[in-house]
Design a protein around this motif. Sequence first.
Motif, PDB file in Angstrom:
ATOM      1  N   PHE A 249     -61.571   8.028  35.441  1.00  0.00           N
ATOM      2  CA  PHE A 249     -62.121   9.550  34.649  1.00  0.00           C
ATOM      3  C   PHE A 249     -61.627  10.409  35.258  1.00  0.00           C
ATOM      4  O   PHE A 249     -60.392  10.121  37.022  1.00  0.00           O
ATOM      5  N   THR A 250     -61.421  11.924  34.777  1.00  0.00           N
ATOM      6  CA  THR A 250     -60.449  12.625  35.839  1.00  0.00           C
ATOM      7  C   THR A 250     -61.635  13.907  35.911  1.00  0.00           C
ATOM      8  O   THR A 250     -62.043  14.526  34.287  1.00  0.00           O
ATOM      9  N   ARG A 251     -60.878  14.611  36.649  1.00  0.00           N
ATOM     10  CA  ARG A 251     -61.984  16.050  36.806  1.00  0.00           C
ATOM     11  C   ARG A 251     -61.554  17.064  36.732  1.00  0.00           C
ATOM     12  O   ARG A 251     -60.123  17.170  37.153  1.00  0.00           O
ATOM     13  N   LEU A 252     -61.898  18.030  36.180  1.00  0.00           N
ATOM     14  CA  LEU A 252     -61.304  19.340  35.574  1.00  0.00           C
ATOM     15  C   LEU A 252     -62.437  20.359  36.023  1.00  0.00           C
ATOM     16  O   LEU A 252     -63.361  20.672  36.002  1.00  0.00           O
ATOM     17  N   ARG A 253     -61.550  21.949  35.923  1.00  0.00           N
ATOM     18  CA  ARG A 253     -62.463  23.000  36.908  1.00  0.00           C
ATOM     19  C   ARG A 253     -62.339  23.657  35.271  1.00  0.00           C
ATOM     20  O   ARG A 253     -60.989  24.650  34.796  1.00  0.00           O
ATOM     21  N   LEU A 254     -63.980  23.800  35.105  1.00  0.00           N
ATOM     22  CA  LEU A 254     -63.656  25.287  33.835  1.00  0.00           C
ATOM     23  C   LEU A 254     -63.521  26.806  34.681  1.00  0.00           C
ATOM     24  O   LEU A 254     -63.491  27.414  33.790  1.00  0.00           O
ATOM     25  N   ALA A 255     -64.254  26.696  35.473  1.00  0.00           N
ATOM     26  CA  ALA A 255     -64.435  27.494  36.857  1.00  0.00           C
ATOM     27  C   ALA A 255     -65.093  27.330  37.451  1.00  0.00           C
ATOM     28  O   ALA A 255     -65.373  26.864  38.179  1.00  0.00           O
ATOM     29  N   PRO A 256     -65.563  28.825  38.938  1.00  0.00           N
ATOM     30  CA  PRO A 256     -65.257  28.269  40.367  1.00  0.00           C
ATOM     31  C   PRO A 256     -66.314  27.343  40.382  1.00  0.00           C
ATOM     32  O   PRO A 256     -66.944  26.822  40.942  1.00  0.00           O
ATOM     33  N   ASP A 257     -67.435  27.493  39.497  1.00  0.00           N
ATOM     34  CA  ASP A 257     -68.899  27.182  39.350  1.00  0.00           C
ATOM     35  C   ASP A 257     -68.873  25.382  38.185  1.00  0.00           C
ATOM     36  O   ASP A 257     -69.835  25.473  38.412  1.00  0.00           O
ATOM     37  N   VAL A 258     -68.147  25.619  38.077  1.00  0.00           N
ATOM     38  CA  VAL A 258     -68.060  24.284  36.542  1.00  0.00           C
ATOM     39  C   VAL A 258     -67.184  23.640  36.588  1.00  0.00           C
ATOM     40  O   VAL A 258     -65.931  23.669  36.547  1.00  0.00           O
ATOM     41  N   GLU A 259     -67.248  21.867  36.889  1.00  0.00           N
ATOM     42  CA  GLU A 259     -66.426  21.083  36.704  1.00  0.00           C
ATOM     43  C   GLU A 259     -66.430  19.697  35.787  1.00  0.00           C
ATOM     44  O   GLU A 259     -68.199  20.264  35.817  1.00  0.00           O
ATOM     45  N   VAL A 260     -66.107  19.716  34.803  1.00  0.00           N
ATOM     46  CA  VAL A 260     -66.544  18.894  33.995  1.00  0.00           C
ATOM     47  C   VAL A 260     -64.818  17.287  34.729  1.00  0.00           C
ATOM     48  O   VAL A 260     -64.154  17.843  34.708  1.00  0.00           O
ATOM     49  N   ARG A 261     -66.027  16.239  33.651  1.00  0.00           N
ATOM     50  CA  ARG A 261     -64.862  15.108  33.471  1.00  0.00           C
ATOM     51  C   ARG A 261     -64.487  14.548  32.292  1.00  0.00           C
ATOM     52  O   ARG A 261     -65.496  15.282  31.346  1.00  0.00           O
ATOM     53  N   ILE A 262     -63.269  14.204  32.193  1.00  0.00           N
ATOM     54  CA  ILE A 262     -62.874  13.685  30.796  1.00  0.00           C
ATOM     55  C   ILE A 262     -61.894  12.174  30.805  1.00  0.00           C
ATOM     56  O   ILE A 262     -61.550  12.280  31.895  1.00  0.00           O
ATOM     57  N   PRO A 263     -62.008  11.536  29.910  1.00  0.00           N
ATOM     58  CA  PRO A 263     -61.433  10.210  30.533  1.00  0.00           C
ATOM     59  C   PRO A 263     -60.146  10.560  30.464  1.00  0.00           C
ATOM     60  O   PRO A 263     -59.502  11.559  30.035  1.00  0.00           O
ATOM     61  N   THR A 264     -59.654   9.787  31.605  1.00  0.00           N
ATOM     62  CA  THR A 264     -57.855   9.555  32.052  1.00  0.00           C
ATOM     63  C   THR A 264     -57.560   9.553  30.291  1.00  0.00           C
ATOM     64  O   THR A 264     -57.605   8.373  30.011  1.00  0.00           O
ATOM     65  N   ASP A 265     -56.378  10.603  30.764  1.00  0.00           N
ATOM     66  CA  ASP A 265     -55.572  10.302  29.863  1.00  0.00           C
ATOM     67  C   ASP A 265     -54.145  10.000  30.078  1.00  0.00           C
ATOM     68  O   ASP A 265     -53.887  11.316  30.748  1.00  0.00           O
ATOM     69  N   PRO A 266     -53.251   9.645  29.393  1.00  0.00           N
ATOM     70  CA  PRO A 266     -51.647   9.960  29.227  1.00  0.00           C
ATOM     71  C   PRO A 266     -50.608  11.277  29.247  1.00  0.00           C
ATOM     72  O   PRO A 266     -50.506  11.801  29.633  1.00  0.00           O
ATOM     73  N   GLN A 267     -52.023  12.248  28.828  1.00  0.00           N
ATOM     74  CA  GLN A 267     -51.427  13.807  28.353  1.00  0.00           C
ATOM     75  C   GLN A 267     -51.770  14.204  29.576  1.00  0.00           C
ATOM     76  O   GLN A 267     -51.290  15.663  30.116  1.00  0.00           O
ATOM     77  N   LEU A 268     -52.297  13.643  30.784  1.00  0.00           N
ATOM     78  CA  LEU A 268     -52.843  14.506  31.831  1.00  0.00           C
ATOM     79  C   LEU A 268     -51.622  14.388  33.059  1.00  0.00           C
ATOM     80  O   LEU A 268     -51.627  15.070  34.224  1.00  0.00           O
ATOM     81  N   ALA A 269     -50.856  13.219  33.023  1.00  0.00           N
ATOM     82  CA  ALA A 269     -49.895  12.922  33.832  1.00  0.00           C
ATOM     83  C   ALA A 269     -49.345  14.381  34.263  1.00  0.00           C
ATOM     84  O   ALA A 269     -48.085  14.647  33.447  1.00  0.00           O
ATOM     85  N   ASN A 270     -48.425  14.596  35.670  1.00  0.00           N
ATOM     86  CA  ASN A 270     -48.221  15.258  35.901  1.00  0.00           C
ATOM     87  C   ASN A 270     -48.775  16.981  35.033  1.00  0.00           C
ATOM     88  O   ASN A 270     -47.973  18.156  35.765  1.00  0.00           O
ATOM     89  N   ARG A 271     -49.926  17.032  34.950  1.00  0.00           N
ATOM     90  CA  ARG A 271     -50.121  18.369  34.303  1.00  0.00           C
ATOM     91  C   ARG A 271     -51.524  19.028  34.974  1.00  0.00           C
ATOM     92  O   ARG A 271     -52.214  18.357  35.842  1.00  0.00           O
ATOM     93  N   HIS A 272     -51.185  20.009  35.529  1.00  0.00           N
ATOM     94  CA  HIS A 272     -52.064  21.115  36.429  1.00  0.00           C
ATOM     95  C   HIS A 272     -52.980  22.155  35.842  1.00  0.00           C
ATOM     96  O   HIS A 272     -54.461  22.148  36.141  1.00  0.00           O
ATOM     97  N   ASP A 273     -52.681  22.398  34.425  1.00  0.00           N
ATOM     98  CA  ASP A 273     -53.341  23.435  33.285  1.00  0.00           C
ATOM     99  C   ASP A 273     -53.359  23.269  31.907  1.00  0.00           C
ATOM    100  O   ASP A 273     -52.488  22.240  31.104  1.00  0.00           O
TER     101      ASP A 273
END
Length: 357
Positions: A249-273
Amino acid sequence: MVELRNVTKRFGDFTAVDNIDLTIKEGEFLTLLGPSGCGKTTLLRMVSGFEIPTEGSVWLAGADVTHLPPYRRDVNQVFQSYALFPHLTVEGNISFGLRMRKISKAEIADRVKRVTELVSLSGMESRKPHELSGGQRQRVALARAIVCQPKVLLLDEPLSALDAKLRGAMQIELKRLQKKLGITFVFVTHDQEEALTMSDRIAVVNKGRIEQIGDCAEIYHAPRTSFVANFIGEANILEASVVATEGDFTRLRLAPDVEVRIPTDPQLANRHDLLISIRPEKIHLQKTRPVDESSFEAEVCEEVFKGAIDELSLQSPGGLALTAVVANESATQETFHKGEKVWCTLHPNDLVIVHGE
């Protein structure tokens, strides 16, 4: 059955269709779905022969028909306006194409009888179009198109003139008819519910290009772009930043008070936003804090009653805005009202990475 190869259509400086490749299988119900002016009707007209591509080629049943006129292509078209002959009876309208092909009277009578039964017009053969309801006129237009037994039937928003209830009934009937006949149907609409109800596959068209093509479940649950996510149903398109990858899983921040997880995906490689899509019905709400550590609190800012569902506008303390829907006053569903605090849970598999328009 139908192939468009690198097809482009320009009208002066305007490009209506931009380098499209499309393959439609034999016996398939394929819908071209998109907003007005996106190029879907132009695509249909190039298959029928009413428009010639500026570039590329059109193939039917393995033959190049790019420069053949409409009457030499084994296709028929049902128009939005039905285009019935007002001076001819139902029988006369249905048999017109057969008479032009100089089919024998006995065969014409047999075919017309079978097709009127198929579309529930038996007993109305002697009526004129002005003596028919909108749904009956639509059936005559369908019967006239299928009586000639085309390999491909093209339908350009043929249900748009019907009222909502009749339109829904005709959607089911049209799909049943297509399965029974086994004819390849290419259907044009801007109505996403209509496309989801009838299609084997949907091609979502935007600005002369196909944004995504797939079956109904794929288009709805796994949109590739924010345009597809928003055009097929409703979606929350959220900006996210990558916090950390933690195994599967990869942890994402949607807002200062909201973090969620999504399955780790090749599309996430070297991406920050990135952009994330989630359907309103996939947001799980409850009034007590759940065990899930990725849940977050939000306030119900607006509540809109829509009959079977309530549509809720939510906002977290950190500013994340979401739209959710919940079943309205069902026996098992909690009710949520404006001003209340709720806890939201976004399950990892319901979050989809999409590309911007």
